[in-house]
Scaffold this motif. Structure first.
Motif, mmCIF file in Angstrom:
data_model
loop_
_atom_site.group_PDB
_atom_site.id
_atom_site.type_symbol
_atom_site.label_atom_id
_atom_site.label_comp_id
_atom_site.label_asym_id
_atom_site.label_seq_id
_atom_site.Cartn_x
_atom_site.Cartn_y
_atom_site.Cartn_z
ATOM 1 N N GLU A 57 8.289 -8.913 -17.133
ATOM 2 C CA GLU A 57 7.346 -8.554 -15.960
ATOM 3 C C GLU A 57 5.947 -7.531 -16.793
ATOM 4 O O GLU A 57 4.978 -7.174 -16.624
ATOM 5 C CB GLU A 57 7.869 -8.457 -15.205
ATOM 6 C CG GLU A 57 8.405 -8.999 -14.038
ATOM 7 C CD GLU A 57 8.801 -8.424 -13.029
ATOM 8 O OE1 GLU A 57 9.629 -7.075 -12.664
ATOM 9 O OE2 GLU A 57 9.074 -8.702 -11.659
ATOM 10 N N ALA A 61 2.030 -7.784 -16.892
ATOM 11 C CA ALA A 61 1.245 -6.575 -16.796
ATOM 12 C C ALA A 61 0.473 -6.031 -18.266
ATOM 13 O O ALA A 61 -1.003 -6.125 -17.166
ATOM 14 C CB ALA A 61 1.880 -5.503 -15.807
ATOM 15 N N TYR A 65 -4.117 -7.307 -16.633
ATOM 16 C CA TYR A 65 -4.954 -6.627 -16.763
ATOM 17 C C TYR A 65 -5.740 -6.211 -18.064
ATOM 18 O O TYR A 65 -6.907 -5.662 -17.659
ATOM 19 C CB TYR A 65 -4.656 -4.639 -16.575
ATOM 20 C CG TYR A 65 -3.141 -5.015 -15.044
ATOM 21 C CD1 TYR A 65 -4.052 -5.204 -13.490
ATOM 22 C CD2 TYR A 65 -2.194 -4.371 -14.712
ATOM 23 C CE1 TYR A 65 -3.643 -5.326 -12.439
ATOM 24 C CE2 TYR A 65 -1.516 -4.662 -13.844
ATOM 25 C CZ TYR A 65 -1.965 -4.980 -12.682
ATOM 26 O OH TYR A 65 -1.652 -5.763 -11.521
ATOM 27 N N VAL A 96 -2.923 -10.197 -7.094
ATOM 28 C CA VAL A 96 -1.906 -9.557 -7.717
ATOM 29 C C VAL A 96 -1.997 -8.038 -7.969
ATOM 30 O O VAL A 96 -2.459 -7.087 -8.203
ATOM 31 C CB VAL A 96 -1.486 -9.802 -9.652
ATOM 32 C CG1 VAL A 96 -0.570 -9.753 -9.967
ATOM 33 C CG2 VAL A 96 -1.996 -11.020 -9.332
ATOM 34 N N GLU A 98 -0.186 -3.753 -9.576
ATOM 35 C CA GLU A 98 1.241 -2.712 -9.490
ATOM 36 C C GLU A 98 1.844 -1.895 -8.622
ATOM 37 O O GLU A 98 0.327 -1.226 -8.456
ATOM 38 C CB GLU A 98 0.905 -2.953 -11.266
ATOM 39 C CG GLU A 98 1.895 -2.336 -12.131
ATOM 40 C CD GLU A 98 1.007 -2.498 -13.700
ATOM 41 O OE1 GLU A 98 2.723 -2.135 -14.242
ATOM 42 O OE2 GLU A 98 -0.222 -2.391 -13.983
ATOM 43 N N ARG A 130 7.278 0.614 -13.499
ATOM 44 C CA ARG A 130 6.221 -0.131 -12.615
ATOM 45 C C ARG A 130 6.236 -0.722 -12.251
ATOM 46 O O ARG A 130 7.543 -2.338 -11.993
ATOM 47 C CB ARG A 130 5.194 -0.249 -13.715
ATOM 48 C CG ARG A 130 4.948 0.896 -14.476
ATOM 49 C CD ARG A 130 3.110 0.250 -15.367
ATOM 50 N NE ARG A 130 2.804 0.884 -16.259
ATOM 51 C CZ ARG A 130 1.956 1.911 -16.057
ATOM 52 N NH1 ARG A 130 1.586 1.597 -14.578
ATOM 53 N NH2 ARG A 130 1.861 2.954 -16.136
ATOM 54 N N LEU A 132 5.404 -5.607 -10.610
ATOM 55 C CA LEU A 132 4.317 -5.608 -9.932
ATOM 56 C C LEU A 132 4.464 -6.784 -8.220
ATOM 57 O O LEU A 132 5.904 -7.282 -8.678
ATOM 58 C CB LEU A 132 4.827 -7.814 -11.010
ATOM 59 C CG LEU A 132 3.823 -7.067 -12.470
ATOM 60 C CD1 LEU A 132 4.390 -7.966 -13.414
ATOM 61 C CD2 LEU A 132 1.865 -6.804 -12.252
ATOM 62 N N SER A 146 8.031 -11.524 -5.922
ATOM 63 C CA SER A 146 8.230 -10.856 -7.800
ATOM 64 C C SER A 146 7.184 -12.547 -8.716
ATOM 65 O O SER A 146 7.324 -13.076 -8.095
ATOM 66 C CB SER A 146 9.058 -10.468 -7.926
ATOM 67 O OG SER A 146 10.650 -11.496 -7.891
ATOM 68 N N LEU A 147 7.222 -11.450 -9.772
ATOM 69 C CA LEU A 147 6.925 -12.209 -10.731
ATOM 70 C C LEU A 147 7.478 -13.725 -11.081
ATOM 71 O O LEU A 147 7.271 -15.254 -10.569
ATOM 72 C CB LEU A 147 6.494 -12.362 -11.712
ATOM 73 C CG LEU A 147 6.233 -12.900 -13.005
ATOM 74 C CD1 LEU A 147 4.834 -13.777 -12.962
ATOM 75 C CD2 LEU A 147 6.467 -11.993 -14.361
#
Length: 158
Positions: A57, A61, A65, A96, A98, A130, A132, A146-147
Motif C-alpha cells: 500500500e 501511494a 500520486y 482514491v 489517502e 497512512r 488508502l 482497502s487496496l
C-alpha cells in the motif's frame, strides 16, 4: 523485523498478571480495540492476506500520486474501475484517497475496566500511519474498500 501499521500492543494480549519486564515495570502502550474483519452488508469478508501488504500500500501511494497517468497506474495495480462483489453487486470506482493519522497519546484501562488512564506519548513513540481508501458507488451508496479488497473484486469490462 518489520511490524505492520496494525501491529500495536494491546494490554489484553499479555498473559494474566504480566505487564512488562518486572514487578514494578511501567509500560506505555497504545490501548485499542482489536481489529475486526472488514464487513460488507454485515458479513465478514474471508480472504487471504498477503504478507507485509502495508508495504505494498505504501509503494502504491508513493507511485500513484506521482504518476503522470493515474488511470494507467490503477490498471497496472489491478484496481478495477467497474467491478462486481461476491454477492453480485456492481461497483464503480469514484475516487482514491489517502488519510494520515498521528497517534499522540495512549489509553490504559484501570483495574475493573470502568475508567482509563491517558498518557501523552513521548516523541519517540508517536506513530504516523497512512491509509488508502478506494471509494466505490454501488448504485445507492458509496462503499469504502482497502487496496486489497479492491484488487480482490471481480473486474467488469466496460
Amino acid at each position: 523485523m518489520h511490524r505492520g501499521h496494525d501491529d500495536h500492543f494491546h494490554p489484553y494480549d499479555m498473559p494474566h498478571g504480566h505487564l512488562g519486564a518486572g514487578h514494578n515495570a511501567q509500560a506505555t502502550a497504545q490501548w485499542q480495540v482489536p481489529h475486526e474483519h472488514h464487513t460488507h452488508g454485515g458479513e465478514p469478508q474471508d480472504h487471504h492476506h498477503e504478507p507485509d501488504f502495508d508495504l505494498v500500500e505504501k509503494a502504491f501511494a508513493e507511485g500513484f500520486y506521482g504518476a503522470s497517468d493515474p488511470t494507467s497506474f490503477l490498471r497496472l495495480a489491478g484496481v478495477p474501475f467497474r467491478a462486481r462483489t461476491s454477492e453480485g453487486t456492481d461497483l464503480s470506482l469514484l475516487r482514491v484517497e489517502e488519510t494520515l493519522r498521528v497517534d499522540t497519546g495512549s489509553l490504559a484501562p484501570h483495574l475493573g475496566g470502568g475508567s482509563f488512564r491517558y498518557d501523552p506519548l513521548p516523541a519517540a513513540m508517536i506513530s504516523k500511519r497512512r491509509a488508502l481508501a478506494f471509494q466505490y458507488f454501488d448504485g445507492s451508496e458509496v462503499r469504502t474498500l482497502s487496496l486489497e479488497e479492491a484488487r480482490g473484486l471481480e473486474r467488469i469490462e466496460p
